[in-house]
Design a protein around this motif. Structure first.
Motif, mmCIF file in Angstrom:
data_model
loop_
_atom_site.group_PDB
_atom_site.id
_atom_site.type_symbol
_atom_site.label_atom_id
_atom_site.label_comp_id
_atom_site.label_asym_id
_atom_site.label_seq_id
_atom_site.Cartn_x
_atom_site.Cartn_y
_atom_site.Cartn_z
ATOM 1 N N PHE A 40 -10.502 -6.576 51.769
ATOM 2 C CA PHE A 40 -11.563 -7.299 51.061
ATOM 3 C C PHE A 40 -11.821 -8.674 51.679
ATOM 4 N N ALA A 41 -10.747 -9.347 52.062
ATOM 5 C CA ALA A 41 -10.939 -10.686 52.624
ATOM 6 C C ALA A 41 -11.678 -10.612 53.961
ATOM 7 N N VAL A 42 -11.271 -9.687 54.821
ATOM 8 C CA VAL A 42 -11.928 -9.574 56.117
ATOM 9 C C VAL A 42 -13.377 -9.122 55.935
ATOM 10 N N MET A 43 -13.577 -8.223 54.971
ATOM 11 C CA MET A 43 -14.933 -7.765 54.695
ATOM 12 C C MET A 43 -15.794 -8.944 54.248
ATOM 13 N N ALA A 44 -15.274 -9.748 53.329
ATOM 14 C CA ALA A 44 -16.037 -10.904 52.836
ATOM 15 C C ALA A 44 -16.361 -11.848 53.997
ATOM 16 N N GLY A 45 -15.356 -12.132 54.814
ATOM 17 C CA GLY A 45 -15.576 -13.018 55.951
ATOM 18 C C GLY A 45 -16.669 -12.501 56.855
ATOM 19 N N ASN A 46 -16.613 -11.220 57.170
ATOM 20 C CA ASN A 46 -17.616 -10.649 58.052
ATOM 21 C C ASN A 46 -19.001 -10.658 57.426
ATOM 22 N N LEU A 47 -19.076 -10.324 56.132
ATOM 23 C CA LEU A 47 -20.392 -10.293 55.489
ATOM 24 C C LEU A 47 -21.028 -11.682 55.534
ATOM 25 N N VAL A 48 -20.255 -12.705 55.229
ATOM 26 C CA VAL A 48 -20.816 -14.053 55.183
ATOM 27 C C VAL A 48 -21.135 -14.569 56.586
ATOM 28 N N PHE A 49 -20.121 -14.587 57.453
ATOM 29 C CA PHE A 49 -20.311 -15.241 58.751
ATOM 30 C C PHE A 49 -21.226 -14.447 59.686
ATOM 31 N N CYS A 50 -21.106 -13.106 59.650
ATOM 32 C CA CYS A 50 -21.950 -12.317 60.542
ATOM 33 C C CYS A 50 -23.410 -12.379 60.114
ATOM 34 N N SER A 51 -23.655 -12.396 58.792
ATOM 35 C CA SER A 51 -25.057 -12.446 58.396
ATOM 36 C C SER A 51 -25.633 -13.833 58.672
ATOM 37 N N MET A 52 -24.821 -14.870 58.478
ATOM 38 C CA MET A 52 -25.298 -16.215 58.823
ATOM 39 C C MET A 52 -25.639 -16.305 60.304
ATOM 40 N N ALA A 53 -24.704 -15.843 61.141
ATOM 41 C CA ALA A 53 -24.942 -15.915 62.575
ATOM 42 C C ALA A 53 -26.124 -15.043 62.976
ATOM 43 N N GLY A 54 -26.203 -13.867 62.361
ATOM 44 C CA GLY A 54 -27.318 -12.973 62.668
ATOM 45 C C GLY A 54 -28.652 -13.614 62.323
ATOM 46 N N TYR A 55 -28.685 -14.331 61.197
ATOM 47 C CA TYR A 55 -29.902 -15.030 60.774
ATOM 48 C C TYR A 55 -30.224 -16.157 61.759
ATOM 49 N N GLY A 56 -29.215 -16.953 62.067
ATOM 50 C CA GLY A 56 -29.435 -18.069 62.982
ATOM 51 C C GLY A 56 -29.941 -17.604 64.339
ATOM 52 N N LEU A 57 -29.416 -16.473 64.788
ATOM 53 C CA LEU A 57 -29.767 -16.001 66.128
ATOM 54 C C LEU A 57 -31.113 -15.306 66.181
ATOM 55 N N SER A 58 -31.618 -14.881 65.007
ATOM 56 C CA SER A 58 -32.862 -14.112 65.075
ATOM 57 C C SER A 58 -34.072 -14.890 64.580
ATOM 58 N N LYS A 59 -33.883 -15.863 63.687
ATOM 59 C CA LYS A 59 -35.051 -16.498 63.079
ATOM 60 C C LYS A 59 -35.181 -17.990 63.406
ATOM 61 N N PHE A 60 -34.348 -18.488 64.284
ATOM 62 C CA PHE A 60 -34.458 -19.902 64.656
ATOM 63 C C PHE A 60 -34.542 -20.008 66.164
ATOM 64 N N ARG A 61 -35.117 -21.113 66.600
ATOM 65 C CA ARG A 61 -35.090 -21.408 68.024
ATOM 66 C C ARG A 61 -34.231 -22.625 68.244
ATOM 67 N N PHE A 62 -33.283 -22.531 69.126
ATOM 68 C CA PHE A 62 -32.537 -23.729 69.521
ATOM 69 C C PHE A 62 -32.062 -23.525 70.948
ATOM 70 N N PRO A 63 -31.761 -24.611 71.632
ATOM 71 C CA PRO A 63 -31.359 -24.480 73.030
ATOM 72 C C PRO A 63 -30.112 -23.606 73.144
ATOM 73 N N TRP A 64 -30.036 -22.833 74.169
ATOM 74 C CA TRP A 64 -28.880 -21.974 74.444
ATOM 75 C C TRP A 64 -28.708 -20.842 73.452
ATOM 76 N N ARG A 65 -29.772 -20.542 72.706
ATOM 77 C CA ARG A 65 -29.610 -19.495 71.704
ATOM 78 C C ARG A 65 -29.242 -18.163 72.345
ATOM 79 N N GLU A 66 -29.986 -17.800 73.392
ATOM 80 C CA GLU A 66 -29.706 -16.505 74.027
ATOM 81 C C GLU A 66 -28.321 -16.495 74.653
#
Lengths: 319, 277
Positions: B81-107
């Protein structure tokens, strides 16, 4: 939460909305919207990025460094140049492990590519009870590895189910896991059995994303089932096929649990895959440097494989 | 034979193949269930006994009283459960940041993250252990959980999914004065339930199953996960297959249950995550 600065975001809906308008009071009230978004995006990525830097990249660099040191966990590491590489190069057990891993990888992946596609094609047809059949086929995806290992060890027992069933067709009893010729194939069979449903799901998803109109058009042009498969299904499924190829190889190369709990790498090292070799060298003999050197070889192997796959993916017109 | 007849036979053949394949896939599970309620001597009886004479339900309490099974289950649940929670939170945050924002070095960030998929724990076992030791993550729950809390595959999955969400959703919320984290929490997350479901299932299954990492990082019996407990039980008394199978059945229930709860989201999630980059 971030509502605290919400009132500051008063947007005047005027023509030619200027995104440099200073909106974010909580951000110091100085950043333009564009800069604010830049930071926000980066901050969203940061936690994950930091984690991976600490627990993936740093260990990777550390493995590279450690592979030039003698280290037994207790006394401080001592630089010894290329001696670790020399040691594993001269270790016949390492060579054996390398080939065991290669055999296991391809032994598992090759049948998976075809059988999983076959399964997906079967499940993509209309048939009575289809949802239930699919569910039953996919249920093993949820099964834990250790349970799979235990059940199969039980079935491979000399008195177990596998021998009993083979006895019905007149094949004599074999001690599958303790015979040099059969131990690795026995583990490969488990890998294939376990991989087919998972890759079947992926193929099925790929098949279902092919628009039906293509098949209808092909049928109108007089294409039979085989021609439809070769000229419509295969080309459109190519990205999925390549994806499955990568994933199956990469997941097979890191197999560890089954050799550990089912055969302990034996008999005679015939199932000692590379991860097992690394584990044994590091945590049973405490030769961390040699284990790290073996890790580097395994990494080079995986890296090379990934590059080849990426090249293929590009040629497949995916990117 | 006529074309029609040929087709009919083809249809029957594939149906037969489907059913036979199903038998092969499910047989080990049936055998496990049936053996878990046999007596110790019935397990290898010849001629083969598909079902026991009388179901030995007592095997279950007997099996679970060996070792510290309740503790092993608890540990696996905590880790999963803990690893699942960590992945759900951090992976979705990172996924959002990487797909809907522009910032230098994103790719570059994205590629860097993806490249860690080439670094499974099996390869960097020794140094990861050393890092964990430096952080004091040996022989405690933190050690079982923290190093696994983010996985690049999850980021990839979430990025692919969020990328296809319409930008207008986000822009509308932004114009309404919603903060960036608020947008993520109240707009993005509710809109990617299928991908979150898939990620939840996959991480739960993988981490209920953790074997190699706990084996290295936790030597205390009270920190062992279910897979280690089961392997240990088999190592101590490999003749007690009826009880081993009973313990295995119990250990299988959580993942099977999670799969049944999430299976729609799982299959859909894989389909939607867009396997083609």
């Amino acid at each position: 939460m971030a509502e605290s600065y919400a009132p500051a975001a008063k947007v005047r809906p005027k023509a030619g909305f200027d995104d440099r308008l200073p909106l974010g009071a909580a951000w110091g009230g100085r950043l333009s919207l564009r800069a604010r978004l830049r930071w926000a995006g980066f901050l969203f990525v940061l936690p994950a990025l930091l984690h991976l830097l600490i627990f993936k990249f740093y260990p990777m660099l550390e493995a590279a460094r450690l592979s030039f040191f003698r280290y037994d966990l207790l006394t401080p590491p001592v630089f010894n140049g290329l001696l670790n590489y020399k040691a594993i190069w001269e270790n016949p057990l390492f060579h054996q492990s390398f080939w065991v891993s290669a055999k296991y990888m391809f032994g598992v992946s090759l049948p998976e590519w075809f059988l999983a596609l076959g399964l997906a094609l079967l499940l993509n047809r209309r048939m009575p009870g289809q949802p239930l059949i699919r569910l039953a086929y996919f249920l093993p995806i949820a099964m834990s590895q250790i349970v799979v290992a235990m059940v199969w060890k039980f079935m491979y027992n000399p008195l177990g189910l596998v021998n009993t069933l083979l006895g019905f067709v007149g094949i004599g009893r074999t001690n599958w896991l303790s015979t040099e010729e059969t131990a690795l194939p026995a583990l490969i069979a488990i890998g294939v059995w376990r991989g087919i449903p998972l890759f079947g799901v992926i193929y099925l998803a790929g098949l279902q994303s092919i628009p039906k109109e293509y098949y209808e058009a092909a049928t109108i042009d007089g294409a039979g089932p085989w021609q439809r498969f070769v000229h419509v299904t295969l080309p459109l499924l190519m990205p999925t096929i390549l994806f499955v190829m990568v994933m199956s190889l990469l997941s097979a190369v890191k197999v560890f649990l089954n050799p550990l709990v089912m055969t302990e790498g034996g008999p005679n090292g015939t199932t000692r895959v590379l991860p097992y070799f690394i584990y044994e060298t590091g945590f049973a003999y405490y030769r961390m440097g040699e284990a790290a050197a073996a890790s580097m070889v395994l990494f080079a192997f995986v890296f090379g494989l990934t590059l080849i796959q990426l090249r293929l993916l590009r040629r497949g017109g995916v990117e | 034979m006529s074309r029609k007849g040929l087709l009919r036979w083809g249809g029957r053949l594939t149906t037969a193949l489907t059913v036979a394949g199903l038998g092969l896939v499910l047989l080990p599970y049936f055998w496990m269930l049936s053996s878990s309620v046999k007596t110790g001597s019935e397990v290898f009886d010849l001629p083969i006994k598909w079902l026991p004479e009388a179901a030995q339900w007592g095997n279950y309490p007997d099996a679970l009283s060996r070792g510290k099974f309740p503790t092993y289950f608890f540990n696996s649940a905590v880790v999963a459960f803990a690893v699942m929670a960590g992945n759900l939170v951090f992976c979705s945050m990172a996924g959002y940041g990487l797909s809907k924002f522009r910032f230098p070095w994103r790719e570059a960030c994205f590629r860097l993250i993806l490249s860690t998929m080439m670094l499974p724990i099996e390869i960097i076992l020794v140094p990861t252990f050393l890092v964990a030791r430096e952080f004091g993550l040996v022989n405690n729950y933190g050690g079982l959980i923290v190093p696994l809390a983010v996985d690049a595959f999850g980021i990839f999955l979430m990025r692919q999914y969020i990328k296809d969400l319409p930008d207008s959703l986000i822009e509308a919320a932004r114009l309404d004065g919603c903060g960036e984290f608020g947008i993520f929490w109240r707009i993005i997350l509710p809109n990617c339930k299928p991908a979150l479901g898939a990620l939840a299932l996959l991480t739960f299954r993988d981490n209920w199953d953790q074997f190699l990492w706990p084996l290295i990082v936790a030597s205390k019996d009270t920190l062992k996960t279910f897979p280690l407990g089961l392997a240990q039980m088999e190592g101590i008394d490999s003749a007690a297959y009826h009880e081993i199978m009973a313990a295995a059945v119990v250990g299988m229930i959580p993942t099977a249950l999670v799969f049944l709860l999430f299976q729609r989201a799982f299959v859909r999630g894989i389909a939607l995550s867009g396997l083609k980059e």
